[in-house]
Enzyme design. Structure first.
Site, PDB file in Angstrom:
ATOM      1  N   ASP A 195       0.864  -1.166   0.000  1.00 14.18           N
ATOM      2  CA  ASP A 195       0.000   0.000   0.000  1.00 14.18           C
ATOM      3  C   ASP A 195       0.911   1.229   0.000  1.00 14.18           C
ATOM      4  O   ASP A 195       2.119   1.135   0.217  1.00 14.18           O
ATOM      5  CB  ASP A 195      -0.932  -0.031   1.236  1.00 14.18           C
ATOM      6  CG  ASP A 195      -2.158   0.839   1.035  1.00 14.18           C
ATOM      7  OD1 ASP A 195      -3.160   0.624   1.720  1.00 14.18           O
ATOM      8  OD2 ASP A 195      -2.117   1.725   0.144  1.00 14.18           O
TER       9      ASP A 195
HETATM   10  C1  GLC Z   1      -4.382   4.245  -0.225  1.00 15.14           C
HETATM   11  C2  GLC Z   1      -5.231   3.031   0.026  1.00 15.14           C
HETATM   12  C3  GLC Z   1      -5.192   2.031  -1.088  1.00 15.14           C
HETATM   13  C4  GLC Z   1      -5.054   2.759  -2.410  1.00 15.14           C
HETATM   14  C5  GLC Z   1      -3.691   3.404  -2.433  1.00 15.14           C
HETATM   15  C6  GLC Z   1      -3.463   4.240  -3.685  1.00 15.14           C
HETATM   16  O1  GLC Z   1      -3.751   4.679   0.916  1.00 15.14           O
HETATM   17  O2  GLC Z   1      -5.076   2.354   1.265  1.00 15.14           O
HETATM   18  O3  GLC Z   1      -6.415   1.294  -1.028  1.00 15.14           O
HETATM   19  O4  GLC Z   1      -5.194   1.858  -3.502  1.00 15.14           O
HETATM   20  O5  GLC Z   1      -3.443   4.204  -1.282  1.00 15.14           O
HETATM   21  O6  GLC Z   1      -4.312   5.333  -3.692  1.00 15.14           O
END
Ligand code: GLC
Length: 753
Positions: free
Chosen positions: A271
């Site tokens: 993430d």
């Molecule tokens: C965010 C989320 C994830 C998302 C990523 C990109 O913090 O937790 O679900 O796909 O960052 O935006």
């Protein structure tokens, strides 16, 4: 040496020179780097990549990605390795503007995932996933960062809207269909957030302490089902720690379970900014460190061995030093690079399919795509809405021309970004829509040719109505409608699930006023997760859960209220009477000082808890009414015995008849109860569901096939799934508590899996 010999020698020399030259030419051809062309070229490309290039590839290219997407990977042009585009999200394609402040890219805001699972119909999921995949292609997206499959452990979870259910089987079934269908459009997916990411409070620090059994039976099965049945191109590791080790560097779950046990052969990306220690992450099986730039509380690391054991920012230099110091193994780095190359060759970018995508100026979908998206949104939204209550068949509207609408959620005031409906949740699952494409509740009712007298009467009813206003509204309209909205978002859990006293008062006053006129009052819930209903539901004749239904929400709500669509949604999550009934009560969001949350409820999540502990919910898991009625009959099993030593399917059939006045859809639910297990188990567990359409008077036979896994529990002492001998009950119902037919069978022999 005679002349003849000399001639022979010269000839040999000439031949040798020609051969040597030819070989050198060939060698010189071979010294051209091998470009990435397909799977077969990967090993040669691996040999051509320098260490500097490898440590670049495993770190994303930074946030935001090019032209406003969530992220992208780095390119190595000399070897034909392109950068690929990663974009959110689970409710629609989310791409920001070309630069800060530039107009975002408009896409279809589909219903929230909770509504999609409330359809209990993989066909509806397919429609959304196919359309979303096509929209992703229009914007040149290679991997859609979805679906989110974390279990709704607690109703206050901030991202529950973005997830599917409290039940892993329903979650896994819907996610599997989403992944399969999106990937059939040629776009990859990223099933997230692996694992046990069930709260937003302190999400990047919290340590989820989960029993092995709860992990296996509740928090992992949706990932397992999807990985085995739909093969997502990527998995996204979560922010939190699982049993003391951050998910991004947790070898047990990333390699031991995901790859070695389930056979996942795709790529694991982290993430965004979730990686605490890039060396540990790569060693654990987290291949790609996203988004690549550095944003965290830690000081920018100097290079040096001692830092590798601490948290340190991802940088190619740091990784290169770690390789040179022998802290990071070449095998781990190569494995991650290889997984990235295997991903890249699958992508439309690599295949040249995005050559004509205008990343710079494209900010809207093509008219055809936008129209299709809106149509699919409206159709699917009405399929996922749940008719929770319908006293004396108050719905659908009968003889209704004028509707009295009350509640601040119905207010349209674009200047205050009040759209007259909440179309979705906040954070990375939010979709950039054009407000003029959003159909508010009032607009939807008007589109359906109803006159709407909204309690706003030109003035901004912030909250509530006077008794007089309530009486006037009731006198001047045919039916009352209170529109209750709740928003929630990534990054924060909800403070409570209560109704505001002024909302309850409004419902009560309007109920009295309309009932005094012999008329009805309907409450429509525009929410993403359960709220308290027991303390006001008696005032309402009907309650429709509209969820956050996407940009076509107003039309979809009108379709259901008018009877144009017969509602068929079922609750994918329990609505408890009060928050203190919730199994995680007192353990959510946990100890936020020491950043640890104990999942003390173990496997007793959602209906598994309420059923077993006999705590009555306001509305149970699987509940949902229709404008018609269904009768169940002739439950049959293919055998009264199940040989546990085999893994053959047990067939189950049931007949369902529409005994009501109109056509409708029913979700037939199959639960299993294990009567004799030594291991304590929930009273019942969902192991199958089917949605069927029936005309009035029509009967259909619904069949299920369950296997041994459906009878099994995870024995954490044996560290494996086990089906115990003894009596099992098949329960077939219209909800988890409305069981229509039961049948028993014996599990015999010994499970020798
Ligand atoms: C965010 C989320 C994830 C998302 C990523 C990109 O913090 O937790 O679900 O796909 O960052 O935006």
């Amino acid at each position: 040496m005679g002349k003849g010999n000399i001639k022979v020698l010269i000839t040999i020399l000439i031949c040798w020179l020609i051969l040597a030259n030819a070989t050198r030419t060939k060698a010189s051809i071979n010294t051209q780097p091998m470009k990435l062309t397909d799977e077969a070229s990967i090993e040669n490309v691996m040999k051509s990549l320098t260490i500097d290039e490898k440590v670049q590839l495993v770190i994303g290219a930074g946030y935001p990605g090019p032209n406003g997407v969530a992220g992208s990977t780095r390119s190595i042009p000399r070897l034909g390795i392109p950068s690929i585009i990663l974009s959110d999200g689970p409710a629609g394609v989310r791409i920001g503007g070309l630069f800060a402040g530039a107009p975002p890219r408009i896409a279809t805001a589909f219903p929230i995932p909770s509504l999609l699972s409330a359809t209990w119909d993989v066909k509806q999921m397919q429609k959304v996933a196919k359309t979303m995949g096509k929209e992703a292609r229009e914007y040149g997206v290679d991997v859609l960062l979805a679906p989110g499959v974390n279990i709704q452990r607690d109703p206050l979870g901030g991202r529950n809207f973005e997830y599917y259910s409290e039940d892993p089987f329903l979650t896994g079934s819907m996610a599997t269909e989403f992944i399969r269908t999106v990937q059939e459009t040629g776009v990859g997916t990223s099933i997230k957030h692996y694992a046990a990411n069930n709260q937003e409070t302190n999400r990047t620090k919290i340590n989820a302490v989960v029993s092995k059994r709860a992990l296996r039976e509740i928090y992992l099965p949706a990932f397992e089902m999807a990985v085995k049945q739909a093969k997502p191109w990527t998995v996204m590791s979560a922010y939190n720690a699982v049993n003391g080790v951050f998910a991004t560097q947790n070898r047990t779950i990333l390699t031991g379970i995901l790859r070695d046990e389930w056979g996942f052969d795709g790529l694991v990306m982290s993430d965004w900014w979730a990686v605490k220690n890039p060396v540990a992450a790569l060693e654990a099986g987290n291949d790609l460190i996203m988004p690549g730039d550095y944003r965290g509380p830690l000081p920018m690391p100097e290079l040096g061995k001692e830092l590798y054991t601490k948290s340190s920012a991802p940088s190619p230099e740091l990784l290169k030093a770690a390789i040179q110091d022998g802290i990071l193994s070449k095998e781990a780095l190569d494995s991650s690079v290889r997984n990235l190359l295997k991903l890249i060759i699958k992508t439309p970018t690599f295949k040249g399919e995005y050559k004509n995508v205008d990343y710079q100026t494209k900010t809207t979908l093509s008219k055809k795509t936008a129209k299709k998206g809106a149509r699919v949104n409206r159709e699917v939204a009405s399929e996922g809405m749940v008719l929770m209550k319908n006293e004396k068949k108050s719905l659908p509207f009968k003889g209704v021309k004028k509707i009295g609408v009350a509640g601040e959620n119905a207010v349209v005031d674009l200047a205050q970004s009040k759209l007259g409906i909440i179309i979705g949740g906040g954070g990375s699952a939010e979709v950039n829509v054009d407000p003029k494409n959003v159909v508010s509740l009032v607009q939807g009712l008007k589109n359906a040719d109803y006159a709407v007298v909204d309690s706003i009467n030109g003035k901004k009813v912030i909250e509530g109505l006077s008794k007089n206003e309530a009486v006037n509204l009731a006198k001047n309209t045919d039916i009352g409608l209170v529109f209750i909205g709740r928003q929630s978002t990534e990054g924060a859990d909800r403070p409570d699930m209560s109704m505001k006293p002024v909302e309850i008062q409004l419902i009560k006053d309007l109920s009295e006023a309309y009932h005094a006129e012999g008329k009805k009052l309907v409450v429509v819930l525009n929410i993403g997760a359960p709220i308290e209903v027991a303390n006001w539901s008696d005032y309402a004749d009907s309650i429709l859960l509209a969820w956050q239904p996407g940009q076509e929400g107003g039309n979809a709500i009108a379709d259901v209220l008018s009877g144009r669509v017969n509602p068929s949604g079922k609750l994918p999550v329990t609505f408890p009477v009060k928050y203190s009934d919730v199994p995680s009560y007192g353990n959510f969001p946990g100890d936020t000082v020491n950043n640890v949350v104990h999942y003390t409820e173990g496997i007793y999540v959602g209906y598994r808890y309420y059923d077993t502990k006999k705590i009555n919910p306001a509305y149970p898991f699987g509940h949902g009414l229709s404008y018609t009625d269904f009768a169940y009959s002739n439950l049959k099993l293919s055998s009264a015995k199940y040989l546990l030593s085999k893994n053959e399917p047990l067939s189950i059939s049931i007949e369902v008849t529409n005994i009501g006045p109109v056509s409708g859809k029913e979700v037939v639910q199959l639960y299993i109860h294990d009567q004799n297990s030594k291991l304590e188990r929930p009273f019942k567990e969902l192991k199958g569901f089917k949605k069927i359409f029936l005309k009035p008077g029509q009967t259909k036979k619904v069949t299920f096939a369950i296997d041994k896994r459906a009878l099994s529990a995870f024995d954490d002492k044996l560290n494996k799934w086990i089906a115990e001998p003894g009596k099992f009950t098949v329960l077939i119902g219209s909800s988890s508590q409305d069981i229509k037919q039961e049948a028993e069978f014996m599990g015999v022999g010994k499970d020798v899996n």
